[in-house]
Design an enzyme around this catalytic site. Sequence first.
Site, short mmCIF file in Angstrom:
data_model
loop_
_atom_site.label_atom_id
_atom_site.label_comp_id
_atom_site.label_asym_id
_atom_site.label_seq_id
_atom_site.Cartn_x
_atom_site.Cartn_y
_atom_site.Cartn_z
N SER A 125 0.92 -1.27 0.01
CA SER A 125 -0.24 -0.07 -0.10
C SER A 125 0.83 1.21 -0.02
CB SER A 125 -0.83 -0.19 1.13
OG SER A 125 -1.48 1.26 1.50
N TYR A 150 -2.14 -1.55 11.03
CA TYR A 150 -2.44 -2.06 9.62
C TYR A 150 -1.24 -1.48 8.61
CZ TYR A 150 -4.02 -2.13 4.99
OH TYR A 150 -4.03 -2.27 3.61
N LYS A 154 1.98 -3.73 6.56
CA LYS A 154 2.34 -3.82 5.04
C LYS A 154 3.83 -3.48 4.96
CE LYS A 154 -1.39 -4.52 3.38
NZ LYS A 154 -1.74 -6.02 2.85
N ARG A 232 -5.41 12.66 -3.53
CA ARG A 232 -5.14 11.08 -3.37
C ARG A 232 -5.04 10.66 -5.02
NH1 ARG A 232 -4.49 12.11 0.90
NH2 ARG A 232 -5.42 11.05 2.85
P1 NAD Z 1 -11.18 -7.45 1.22
O1 NAD Z 1 -11.41 -7.39 2.42
O2 NAD Z 1 -12.14 -7.06 0.09
O3 NAD Z 1 -10.44 -8.67 0.70
C1 NAD Z 1 -9.54 -9.58 1.40
C2 NAD Z 1 -10.05 -10.87 1.46
O4 NAD Z 1 -9.27 -11.88 2.17
C3 NAD Z 1 -11.55 -11.20 1.95
O5 NAD Z 1 -12.28 -11.75 1.18
C4 NAD Z 1 -11.45 -11.82 3.19
O6 NAD Z 1 -12.50 -12.82 3.66
C5 NAD Z 1 -10.26 -12.80 3.14
N1 NAD Z 1 -9.34 -12.92 4.36
C6 NAD Z 1 -8.78 -12.14 5.22
N2 NAD Z 1 -8.44 -12.86 6.41
C7 NAD Z 1 -8.22 -14.21 5.69
C8 NAD Z 1 -7.49 -15.44 6.31
N3 NAD Z 1 -7.08 -15.35 7.51
N4 NAD Z 1 -7.83 -16.60 5.49
C9 NAD Z 1 -8.38 -16.47 4.38
N5 NAD Z 1 -8.93 -15.44 3.59
C10 NAD Z 1 -8.99 -14.28 4.44
O7 NAD Z 1 -9.82 -6.32 0.83
P2 NAD Z 1 -9.46 -5.57 -0.49
O8 NAD Z 1 -9.71 -4.19 -0.42
O9 NAD Z 1 -9.74 -6.57 -1.82
O10 NAD Z 1 -7.64 -5.72 -0.11
C11 NAD Z 1 -7.09 -6.87 -0.60
C12 NAD Z 1 -5.62 -6.65 -0.29
O11 NAD Z 1 -5.20 -5.22 -0.84
C13 NAD Z 1 -5.39 -6.57 1.32
O12 NAD Z 1 -4.16 -7.17 1.54
C14 NAD Z 1 -5.18 -5.03 1.62
O13 NAD Z 1 -4.63 -4.81 2.91
C15 NAD Z 1 -4.64 -4.51 0.29
N6 NAD Z 1 -4.79 -2.99 0.02
C16 NAD Z 1 -6.00 -2.71 -0.16
C17 NAD Z 1 -6.23 -1.29 -0.23
C18 NAD Z 1 -7.70 -0.80 -0.39
O14 NAD Z 1 -8.04 0.41 -0.31
N7 NAD Z 1 -8.78 -1.57 -0.78
C19 NAD Z 1 -5.27 -0.41 -0.53
C20 NAD Z 1 -4.04 -1.04 -0.37
C21 NAD Z 1 -3.54 -2.26 -0.12
C1 WQD Z 2 -9.71 9.37 0.80
C2 WQD Z 2 -9.73 10.85 1.29
C3 WQD Z 2 -10.23 11.68 3.22
C4 WQD Z 2 -14.14 9.44 3.85
C5 WQD Z 2 -7.17 4.46 3.30
C6 WQD Z 2 -6.09 3.76 3.94
C7 WQD Z 2 -4.95 3.57 3.17
C8 WQD Z 2 -5.23 2.36 1.83
C9 WQD Z 2 -6.30 3.01 1.33
C10 WQD Z 2 -5.05 0.23 2.35
C11 WQD Z 2 -8.99 11.29 2.41
C12 WQD Z 2 -11.27 11.76 2.67
C13 WQD Z 2 -12.64 9.95 3.28
C14 WQD Z 2 -15.09 10.33 4.15
C15 WQD Z 2 -13.74 12.33 3.43
N1 WQD Z 2 -5.65 1.26 2.41
N2 WQD Z 2 -12.51 11.18 3.03
N3 WQD Z 2 -14.88 11.64 3.82
O1 WQD Z 2 -7.29 7.62 3.61
O2 WQD Z 2 -6.30 7.46 1.50
O3 WQD Z 2 -6.50 5.54 2.40
O4 WQD Z 2 -7.67 3.41 2.26
O5 WQD Z 2 -3.96 -0.13 2.22
O6 WQD Z 2 -4.11 2.42 4.08
O7 WQD Z 2 -5.54 4.63 5.10
O8 WQD Z 2 -8.68 6.73 1.76
O9 WQD Z 2 -10.79 6.55 0.97
O10 WQD Z 2 -10.34 6.67 3.32
O11 WQD Z 2 -9.98 8.77 2.05
O12 WQD Z 2 -13.54 13.25 3.22
O13 WQD Z 2 -16.16 10.09 4.57
O14 WQD Z 2 -11.11 11.29 1.51
O15 WQD Z 2 -10.05 12.44 4.39
O16 WQD Z 2 -8.56 12.65 2.10
P1 WQD Z 2 -7.02 7.05 2.32
P2 WQD Z 2 -10.02 7.03 2.16
#
Ligand code: NAD
Ligand code: WQD
Length: 340
Positions: A125, A150, A154, A232
């Site tokens: 991330s 969290y 990462k 962002r």
């Molecule tokens: P998500 O929660 O939709 O998907 C994660 C999946 O993993 C889910 O289906 C959950 O049921 C499964 N899971 C969790 N723990 C498990 C376990 N112990 N065993 C088996 N399955 C398990 O999340 P996402 O948004 O698809 O994110 C996927 C990956 O990307 C994660 O590692 C997350 O940290 C990373 N990531 C997400 C974002 C974002 O904004 N969505 C941003 C950066 C990184």
């Molecule tokens: C985006 C912008 C908020 C909600 C998070 C995690 C990051 C990554 C992605 C996994 C910010 C603003 C949000 C609302 C708002 N996940 N906002 N009102 O914070 O960039 O990242 O998700 O790795 O680790 O921290 O994403 O979508 O929460 O926010 O004004 O109700 O929207 O302040 O500027 P963020 P976000």
Amino acid sequence: MKILVTGGLGYIGSHTVVALQNKGFDVVIIDNLSNSSLDVLAGITEITGKSPDFEKIDMRQKEDVISFFEKHKDINGVIHFAASKAVGESVNKPLAYYENNLGTLTTLLQELQKIASAPLIFSSSCTVYGQADKLPITESAPIKPAESPYGNTKKVGEQIIEDTCNAYPNFSAIALRYFNPIGAHSSALIGELPIGVPQNLVPFITQTAIGKRAELSVFGDDYPTQDGTCIRDYIHVMDLAEAHVVALERLLNKKSEDNYEVFNIGTGTGNSVLEVINAFESANQKSLNYKIAERRKGDVIAAYADTTKSKTVLGWTPKYSLQNALKSAWKWELALSKKE
Ligand code: NAD
Ligand code: WQD
């Protein structure tokens, strides 16, 4: 080629499974359904015309992961999405996050050392950069102390993988640092399923637009940005899914001299919260009820990717616009509301 996708029923995982199957890969999914549902499997099958193999396994149960690999000795590559991702929750439940995000990773890496030829893609991330000193952010920008458990999972997850690659030269891995994934598959058969009140901006916008939430709070308009709101890099989840396929092919075809690489996956463009709201309104001809509220603790001011490395070295370029992503997010919200 058979690819294991852990967390493959989740938001990014399910879109990646679609992209993999469309490219002809055979997919086996592990998911414990802690943040997903079996409906997603039906959605993937309807989109691609092919049902991926699915094993309901909780990866915290090491014995179950070991048995899985004994049964599936023919895995050619792994994309590891399974993790918990709620930043706020991780502050209150750090041990659960370290167990689920790092314990499952070390178990997986141990098993992968038994299959020397199966490389790994890891979901990292942009959170590892914190508030970067220079924008856009390159992969060589300093990694900042994590703001949350969290974020730390990462940062440490990347270190664990790099150490493993150093110790086992036949093993290879790529960490993809996602910026802000949004949107859904154009069919609206799969998308993001936020549990409870969404913490992320786009699901909060779509739930407000549909009337599930009364109003969106914009967290702060006094930041040093052009309109005072945070910036962002919002990347369409289909583009992000495609990046996994390209990264996997790079590993499978042994295109790199380094057995550990890191790539930013973003669009390279920063958008403010108000710009996202305006883009949503114009893309969907829908006005949004919002107010300016206090800053949210822990938010960085601005983060967007330098995509030079992902373009030139990985050979991946995003195709979709912000408007396109916001249209697909709205279509998905409408589809969800019909199911409820
Ligand atoms: P998500 O929660 O939709 O998907 C994660 C999946 O993993 C889910 O289906 C959950 O049921 C499964 N899971 C969790 N723990 C498990 C376990 N112990 N065993 C088996 N399955 C398990 O999340 P996402 O948004 O698809 O994110 C996927 C990956 O990307 C994660 O590692 C997350 O940290 C990373 N990531 C997400 C974002 C974002 O904004 N969505 C941003 C950066 C990184
Ligand atoms: C985006 C912008 C908020 C909600 C998070 C995690 C990051 C990554 C992605 C996994 C910010 C603003 C949000 C609302 C708002 N996940 N906002 N009102 O914070 O960039 O990242 O998700 O790795 O680790 O921290 O994403 O979508 O929460 O926010 O004004 O109700 O929207 O302040 O500027 P963020 P976000």
